[in-house]
Each structure stands twice: as structure tokens, then as C-alpha cells.
Design a protein around this motif. Structure first.
Motif, mmCIF file in Angstrom:
data_model
loop_
_atom_site.group_PDB
_atom_site.id
_atom_site.type_symbol
_atom_site.label_atom_id
_atom_site.label_comp_id
_atom_site.label_asym_id
_atom_site.label_seq_id
_atom_site.Cartn_x
_atom_site.Cartn_y
_atom_site.Cartn_z
ATOM 1 N N ASP A 308 0.706 -1.224 0.111
ATOM 2 C CA ASP A 308 0.139 -0.084 -0.054
ATOM 3 C C ASP A 308 0.767 1.345 0.089
ATOM 4 O OD1 ASP A 308 -2.746 0.928 0.264
ATOM 5 O OD2 ASP A 308 -1.904 2.103 2.046
ATOM 6 N N HIS A 309 1.999 1.212 0.773
ATOM 7 C CA HIS A 309 2.910 2.539 0.665
ATOM 8 C C HIS A 309 3.308 2.658 -0.803
ATOM 9 C CE1 HIS A 309 6.651 4.660 1.762
ATOM 10 N NE2 HIS A 309 7.094 3.869 1.144
ATOM 11 N N THR A 310 3.865 1.706 -1.345
ATOM 12 C CA THR A 310 4.219 1.738 -2.819
ATOM 13 C C THR A 310 3.103 2.455 -3.491
ATOM 14 O OG1 THR A 310 5.818 -0.076 -2.432
ATOM 15 C CG2 THR A 310 5.021 0.588 -4.757
ATOM 16 N N LEU A 311 1.950 2.255 -3.548
ATOM 17 C CA LEU A 311 0.931 2.655 -4.314
ATOM 18 C C LEU A 311 0.678 4.131 -3.988
ATOM 19 C CD1 LEU A 311 -1.586 -0.088 -4.659
ATOM 20 C CD2 LEU A 311 0.200 0.268 -6.384
ATOM 21 N N ILE A 312 0.895 4.421 -2.631
ATOM 22 C CA ILE A 312 0.811 5.948 -2.251
ATOM 23 C C ILE A 312 1.783 6.714 -2.602
ATOM 24 C CG2 ILE A 312 0.528 7.078 -0.383
ATOM 25 C CD1 ILE A 312 -0.740 5.053 1.155
ATOM 26 N N VAL A 313 3.181 6.079 -2.851
ATOM 27 C CA VAL A 313 4.408 6.984 -3.305
ATOM 28 C C VAL A 313 3.966 7.015 -4.607
ATOM 29 C CG1 VAL A 313 6.666 6.545 -3.565
ATOM 30 C CG2 VAL A 313 5.901 5.874 -1.499
ATOM 31 N N LEU A 314 3.697 6.404 -5.360
ATOM 32 C CA LEU A 314 3.425 6.388 -6.647
ATOM 33 C C LEU A 314 2.266 7.546 -6.968
ATOM 34 C CD1 LEU A 314 3.654 5.644 -9.842
ATOM 35 C CD2 LEU A 314 1.919 3.868 -9.580
ATOM 36 N N GLU A 315 1.153 7.481 -6.394
ATOM 37 C CA GLU A 315 0.346 8.474 -6.614
ATOM 38 C C GLU A 315 0.904 9.917 -5.963
ATOM 39 O OE1 GLU A 315 -3.909 6.377 -5.867
ATOM 40 O OE2 GLU A 315 -2.657 6.744 -3.982
ATOM 41 N N LEU A 335 8.824 0.671 -8.182
ATOM 42 C CA LEU A 335 9.792 -0.217 -7.692
ATOM 43 C C LEU A 335 10.806 0.054 -6.722
ATOM 44 C CD1 LEU A 335 10.824 -1.057 -11.684
ATOM 45 C CD2 LEU A 335 9.101 -2.173 -10.231
ATOM 46 N N HIS A 336 10.883 1.292 -6.224
ATOM 47 C CA HIS A 336 11.896 1.838 -5.050
ATOM 48 C C HIS A 336 11.791 0.832 -3.896
ATOM 49 C CE1 HIS A 336 8.348 3.193 -2.891
ATOM 50 N NE2 HIS A 336 9.053 3.524 -1.848
ATOM 51 N N ASP A 337 10.806 0.063 -3.460
ATOM 52 C CA ASP A 337 10.905 -0.715 -2.270
ATOM 53 C C ASP A 337 10.984 -2.296 -2.639
ATOM 54 O OD1 ASP A 337 11.356 0.895 -0.395
ATOM 55 O OD2 ASP A 337 9.329 1.269 0.376
ATOM 56 N N ILE A 338 11.166 -2.511 -3.774
ATOM 57 C CA ILE A 338 10.996 -4.023 -4.192
ATOM 58 C C ILE A 338 12.177 -5.088 -3.611
ATOM 59 C CG2 ILE A 338 9.826 -3.466 -6.356
ATOM 60 C CD1 ILE A 338 12.131 -4.309 -7.852
ATOM 61 N N SER A 425 8.068 12.073 -2.197
ATOM 62 C CA SER A 425 6.985 10.969 -2.403
ATOM 63 C C SER A 425 6.925 9.774 -1.433
ATOM 64 C CB SER A 425 6.798 10.702 -3.708
ATOM 65 O OG SER A 425 6.660 11.721 -4.691
ATOM 66 N N ASP A 426 8.152 9.566 -1.106
ATOM 67 C CA ASP A 426 8.475 8.465 -0.267
ATOM 68 C C ASP A 426 8.160 8.624 1.402
ATOM 69 O OD1 ASP A 426 9.227 5.860 0.054
ATOM 70 O OD2 ASP A 426 11.350 6.252 0.620
ATOM 71 N N CYS A 427 7.494 9.859 1.593
ATOM 72 C CA CYS A 427 7.201 9.887 2.873
ATOM 73 C C CYS A 427 5.566 9.950 2.992
ATOM 74 C CB CYS A 427 7.610 11.557 3.388
ATOM 75 S SG CYS A 427 6.710 11.868 5.029
#
Length: 516
Positions: A308-315, A335-338, A425-427
Motif C-alpha cells: 500500500d505504501h508503494t501505491l501511495i508513493v506512486l500517487e 519499484l523503489h521498495d521491491i 513522495s516516499d514520505c
């Protein structure tokens, strides 16, 4: 100008007589009656008027096909987009003319013709035209009626030509793309209820979804892509078929999968499409690193929901874009956290760590993007952003030294602006105080970068002595020693800032003496 469904709407202008609609069953409008059918006719008329207003070249081209003894119809996405009020300069036509006949018709008329897709029955055309007070360039594709299907082992569809538009429309991926307007008579053709599905914002297949996805498995990804682009829902029976047939996507070439994935990621609602890929199991085959982010959690080891964090970062990254969709930034955000699933460790204090997940993630990013046949340059840029996305946090919230700023800018290179956006965005913390503290810290970093850029031209950091000067000063020819000297001078430049020429020469000679 969007069409309002469910009530009569007048045509945009007198775009010519609308022929009698055919192949439009009463089921197109729920509880069809005279009022509903009248409204439907008005919507059809409005669509045709929009098509003719935006693309007067359509009639001109259609007359040429008619004079040659062939039929021509605007079809698929062009009709759909006209009904949605978003028709652009890319127009799709279908015809009973074979490709060699299409070429004979369009060559005297077009400004440019290309045959890249002619093996699949498609001829590309460029036509410049005056529309109102503006000059516009239209990109047109004319495709012969066709049907295509995959066998169980081939990665390429077998193409056979059809003789009727009905044959052509039934092979289309979704009902909203299976509508046509026959030209020049302006006859609206909708044999599969696409207008009704468009009004309900739902994606269905003309035939059974199982048959459609068996013919071309890529249509499963197209369902996710159109859901993301149009903000439509996918019909339950289509979702069920996607789940049951997800493994079939592996027969499709990596290049075709990549292109659909790009269109999805660059859409207005990528989260919607990505969620569908994950929920149906398609992502397990095309982007398995994404569903792998749904890490199991228990009451003793708490950590952020990485998926969910990844999708929020994308948005959040999308909200920071300046000049339209940025594929490099969006892929990096996705892909930043894969690397987290592979680096997760449960600590004795009950916490969870992901040490060096950015390094592992960068390697995984390179491997996945290479498998999807992305360009070397894009692979390099996205992998680099993944590798650097934690660099800011490594410096804490204290004052940045000049040396740290220089290294940050040097390592980011031309990706610096995207790194700014990715880091911000990563926050995703819900702790407003913590979020505000991080934002202020990054504001401070950007201010420091701006100050040093003005003073030192950080974007082009070089040693104070170039390679030729180093060789001349040391009296040594090209070789490893010069490379080491250059690296030493670059490190001094990053650490201390620029030096005057005489000072740089003295430092170089001192270093050289120490080398023996």
C-alpha cells in the motif's frame, strides 16, 4: 465536450444527416422505449457530429474509398473517445480493402505513409489539414477487416482477413471499442451494446471473456489498462476469466506486455489498474515484484504495509509531476521498495529492518526491466533512482555540509530533479509532525543545493585539473596512474570545493610524491 447519457442531447452542430442506426438492440438502453431510443439516437448523432467537427478529413478519405469500390468506417477507440468528448488527432479506420488496395488509395492523398504494421493489415497515414482556424496533423491507421488468434505455443497472432465489419467488431477486445461509424453515410454500428456499457462505465467483451482472452491473452492487461485510463469498472465475469487465465499471459512477447504496462502506469488512475493486475494474479507473471510487497505481518512484528505504501508513493509522485506523465519517475516510485522482501529481518526488540534494500532493489529493478525489454538508458535511470532513494535519510535531519551536498548532486547527476520528487513522495507517514519535519529538512537540502549551484556550477562538477593537465604536470602518459590522480583530484573538489590553479597543482604534486 462530454456526452450526457440518459437524456436527449442536441447535436454539436449540423454535421450532416445521420443514417439510420443499425445493429443497435433495444437492450442497449435499459427498458427501451420511444424516449430512450430517441435519446440513444441523439447520442449517436452527437458522436458523429463530434467526429466530423474534430476530423473533417474522415469524410474526404471515405469518399476516396467509396470511389474505389470499398467501405470505410471509423472504429474502436476513436468512436469511444468521441462519445467521451476526448477525441484527439489519432484516428482508427477499418475497411474491406486489402492492404495493397489501401496503399493505392492513400498514397496520392496522404502527406506520409508507413507500412510498419502491414503484416497485420494496417497502413499508417499522416495527413495535415486545416480545421477551423488551426492547422492540425492527423495520425491515421487504416486496417483491413480481420480476425486474429493465438495458438497454444505461438507468441505472434495469426492474421486472417474478413469480409464484413461485423466480423471485425466481434474480434475487438471490449464492447466499448467495438462500435463503428460507417462513412461517408454516417451510419452508427453497435452490435454488442458498447454504447450502453460506455454509459455505465464498464468493460465487457463482445463474446465470452474466455474466448476473447484465448484469442489474445494481452487483452487481460488491456482490461487493467483501460480501467486505469478511463476509470471504468471491469465486469465481474471478465475479472473471473482474468483470474482463471492469468498464466496464459506468458505466451505474449515481453515487448507487448511492456507497452501495455507503460500505458497503464502513465494513465490517470494507475493504482486502479495495478490493483487489478495484482488481484487477478496477472502481476505474478508480468511484474511479480509488486505482489511480493504484500508482506505478512503479525502482532509481534509491526511495520508499514509495503504494498500500500508503494501505491501511495506512486500517487504522490504523480502529484509532483511538472510537464505531464513521467515514465522514469513513475517506474522508480513503483519499484523503489521491491528489495524489501529479500532484506526483511526481524529484530530482537520486535522491530523489522530492511537494511540495504535500496541496493538489492536496484539490482532487482535492472533484472526485471531488462526482462521486459526496456531500453538500456531507462533501465539505468530507474535503477539509479531506486538505489539513491534513501540517500537523503542517510544524512539525518542535521545541517548538510558543502561536501555532502556536492556528493548528493554528483551521484544524482541529471536525475536530481526526479530524485527530489521521489524522495518527497516516499514520505507516507500519517504522523503530521514527522512529515512536516522531513519536508522542512528536504526544503533545507534543496536550498543548499541551489546556493552551491549558484556558487560552483554543481551540475558540471569536475576536478580543478583535467586529464591533459595532470599528464603534463606529472610528466606521465595515459594509464592507470592518471586515472587514480584524476579520481583523487575529484574527491578533493567534492570535499573542499573549487581550488585555484596553483593550489591544485601543488596538491597534485604532493599526492604524486606520496605515491613514490
Amino acid at each position: 465536450m462530454p456526452v450526457t447519457f440518459g437524456r436527449a442531447a442536441g447535436p454539436l452542430h449540423n454535421g450532416g444527416a445521420l443514417g439510420r442506426p443499425r445493429h443497435v438492440p433495444s437492450s442497449v438502453v435499459p427498458n427501451a422505449n420511444e424516449d430512450n431510443l430517441s435519446a440513444l439516437s441523439q447520442v449517436q448523432h452527437r458522436a458523429v457530429s463530434e467526429l466530423l467537427r474534430v476530423a473533417p478529413v474522415a469524410d474526404d478519405l471515405a469518399r476516396r474509398f467509396q470511389e474505389a469500390g470499398f467501405s470505410l468506417a471509423l472504429v474502436g477507440g476513436s468512436v469511444r473517445d468521441a462519445l467521451l468528448g476526448r477525441l484527439g488527432n489519432d484516428l482508427d479506420f477499418t475497411t474491406d480493402a486489402r492492404p495493397e488496395d489501401v496503399l493505392k488509395i492513400v498514397r496520392p492523398w496522404a502527406d506520409a505513409v508507413w507500412e510498419v504494421g502491414i503484416a497485420f493489415g494496417t497502413v499508417g497515414v499522416q495527413k495535415d489539414a486545416r480545421v477551423g482556424d488551426a492547422d492540425r496533423r492527423f495520425e491515421i491507421e487504416v486496417t483491413t477487416y480481420r480476425s486474429e488468434a493465438y495458438d497454444r505455443t505461438s507468441r505472434k497472432p495469426e492474421v486472417s482477413y474478413g469480409d464484413s465489419i461485423e466480423e471485425d467488431l466481434v474480434r475487438r477486445d471490449f464492447t466499448v471499442n467495438a462500435m463503428a461509424v460507417a462513412l461517408p453515410e454516417k451510419e452508427f454500428i453497435d452490435p454488442h451494446g458498447g454504447l450502453k456499457d460506455l454509459s455505465e462505465r464498464v468493460l465487457r467483451t463482445p463474446g465470452t471473456p474466455e474466448e476473447s482472452f484465448s484469442d489474445d491473452p494481452l487483452r487481460m492487461m488491456r482490461a487493467a489498462r483501460f480501467a486505469a485510463q478511463l476509470d471504468f469498472e471491469v465486469a465481474p465475469e471478465v475479472v473471473t476469466a482474468m483470474k482463471e487465465m492469468a498464466e496464459r499471459i506468458e505466451i505474449v512477447s515481453a515487448e507487448r506486455v511492456r507497452e501495455e504496462l507503460n500505458k497503464l502506469i502513465l494513465s490517470a488512475h494507475p493504482r486502479k489498474g495495478l490493483t487489478l493486475l495484482v488481484d487477478t494474479g496477472l502481476a505474478d507473471h508480468v511484474l511479480p515484484e509488486l505482489p511480493a510487497l504484500r508482506l505478512e505481518r503479525d502482532e509481534h512484528h509491526r511495520h508499514k504495509d509495503v504494498y500500500d505504501h508503494t501505491l501511495i508513493v506512486l500517487e504522490q509522485a504523480i502529484e509532483l509531476e511538472d510537464d505531464g506523465p513521467d515514465l522514469t519517475l513513475r517506474l522508480a516510485a513503483l519499484l523503489h521498495d521491491i528489495g524489501k522482501p529479500r532484506t526483511r529481518r526481524f529484530e530482537k526488540d520486535g522491530g523489522v529492518s530492511f537494511h540495504h534494500h535500496e541496493v538489492v532493489g536496484a539490482k532487482m529493478t535492472k533484472k526485471r526491466m531488462t526482462a521486459l525489454k526496456y531500453s538500456n538508458e531507462l533501465v539505468k535511470d530507474v535503477s539509479r533512482l531506486v538505489e539513491l532513494h534513501l540517500r537523503f535519510h542517510g544524512y539525518g535531519t542535521g545541517e548538510w555540509t558543502d561536501s555532502a551536498v556536492r556528493r548528493y548532486v554528483r551521484d544524482a547527476g541529471p536525475l536530481l530533479d526526479r530524485l527530489h520528487k521521489l524522495t518527497r513522495s516516499d514520505c507516507t507517514t500519517r504522523n503530521k509532525r514527522k512529515a512536516a519535519t522531513l519536508a522542512r529538512a528536504y526544503d533545507g537540502l534543496e536550498e543548499r543545493i541551489a546556493q552551491l549551484q549558484e556558487q560552483e556550477e554543481l551540475d558540471a562538477i569536475r576536478p580543478d585539473l583535467d586529464g591533459n593537465q595532470i599528464m603534463e604536470i606529472l610528466g606521465v602518459g595515459p594509464g592507470p596512474a592518471i586515472g587514480r590522480a584524476y579520481k583523487h583530484m575529484l574527491e578533493l573538489r567534492l570535499e573542499n570545493g573549487p581550488m585555484a590553479y596553483d593550489a591544485a597543482v601543488a596538491v597534485l604534486k604532493e599526492w604524486w610524491a606520496e605515491q613514490g
